[in-house]
Scaffold this motif. Sequence first.
Motif, PDB file in Angstrom:
ATOM      1  N   ASP A  52      69.326  19.943  52.050  1.00 11.68           N
ATOM      2  CA  ASP A  52      70.511  19.500  52.756  1.00 11.68           C
ATOM      3  C   ASP A  52      71.092  20.742  53.440  1.00 11.68           C
ATOM      4  O   ASP A  52      71.629  21.628  52.794  1.00 11.68           O
ATOM      5  N   THR A  71      73.585  21.230  55.111  1.00 18.71           N
ATOM      6  CA  THR A  71      75.034  21.429  55.137  1.00 18.71           C
ATOM      7  C   THR A  71      75.535  21.955  53.790  1.00 18.71           C
ATOM      8  O   THR A  71      76.695  22.291  53.639  1.00 18.71           O
ATOM      9  N   ASP A 129      72.712  17.612  59.072  1.00 19.28           N
ATOM     10  CA  ASP A 129      71.512  17.543  58.243  1.00 19.28           C
ATOM     11  C   ASP A 129      70.306  17.207  59.127  1.00 19.28           C
ATOM     12  O   ASP A 129      70.437  16.624  60.190  1.00 19.28           O
TER      13      ASP A 129
END
Length: 391
Positions: free
Chosen positions: A127, A129, A120
């Motif tokens: 975010d 990820t 991140d």
Amino acid sequence: QDSGKYKGMIEDCCCDYESVDSVNGEVLHPLLQELVTTPFFRYFKAKLWCDCPFWPDDGMCRLRDCSVCECPENEFPEPFKKPFRRGLSADDLMCQEGKPQAAVDRTLDSRAFRGWIETDNPWTNDDETDNGELTYVNLLLNPERYTGYAGSSARRIWDAVYSENCPKYASGEICQEKKVLYKLISGLHSSISIHIAADYLLDESTNKWGQNLELMYDRVLRYPDRVRNLYFTFLFVLRAMTKAADYLEQAEYDTGNNTEDLKTQSLVRQLLYNPKLQAACPLPFDEAKLWQGQSGPELKQQIQKQFRNISALMDCVGCEKCRLWGKLQVLGLGTALKILFSVDGQNQPSESPQLQRNEVIALVNLLNRLSESVKYVREQGPSIEKIMERQ
Ligand code: FAD
């Protein structure tokens, strides 16, 4: 060529206008233009349908030039495709906005972008990820240009960005760090305006596109500050790239096309270890001067939070294509901030934090946009100013 009124050292940077113009024109701009066309750098992954945390949807997405063409699967290089999906119809080649069949092949990351970690970015709101609802966009098919997005919807975003997050510093402002944030945003804003004016819909009935010199002058050239901030932002991002040179040189640019991938790697190397760049502007920006005071860590947290707010505001941009480029460029700036002011501050000067593939793509595409704007201002600026000032 005359470099006009922009001469001498660029404020708060370590290089002068003339050297930056010449190294950009000769080396950086041609290399970046080629780099952004490579398969690795032309696909950007973005969450385009995102709820604005601040205001309800204002429906601006319906403007024709606002929509983004997502990537149909058959457009990706060979290894990106799902083996079982064959026989695509002509429809697949068209703009896929909103169609379920444009769904992204989410296994693509693990197969085609080996070697990249998921991490991140503390400077941005998304975010990175979280792979849900992400869309791949071919940036070459969706250039940043005039879309017709204007009025109160656009205005409230810029107003919020400036007034809530980085109010223009009063002259004599001692806090260098706050000044940096303002200048980064203003420089990005200048670059966006330059791209709008450079590729403008001049006549809707004939669909004629071209330069809008008046707009270029009114929004950017008549304000020397905005031009200076553009150069500042360009050097800031360039410094981040060169600081992360060793990391970027060793990164995997594997898209399954050996010839293209070798070219990508070679272009990255030529860009980062360029003797002409090192001679003209060895240290584009000196990040070591920041966060030195007693309140350094606290200030960094505060500015990080402000930048995250700016990143969140990109979800409120009511035109899809503007949102795409807004998100990409803010992620690019967030990546530059992450490289230069790594979270824990423990980095050695030559080290780079771990980066995500999407961050690197955003960084390079942002640098290319800024390089285009700087070249434009340098080459066209003085003559546009003359024309406009005569009127
Ligand atoms: P704006 O550009 O909206 O500026 C608002 C105010 O900000 C100005 O009145 C001025 O006070 C201040 N300001 C302007 N420039 C600077 C600067 N460089 N530094 C400091 N202050 C400044 N439109 C498109 O056609 N294509 C796009 O790709 C596009 N992308 C966008 C991306 C984002 C993130 C946003 C928020 C908007 C985007 N827009 C795009 C809209 C575009 O930026 C303008 O908002 C719109 O064209 C209306 O322009 P304006 O004349 O009202 O001034």
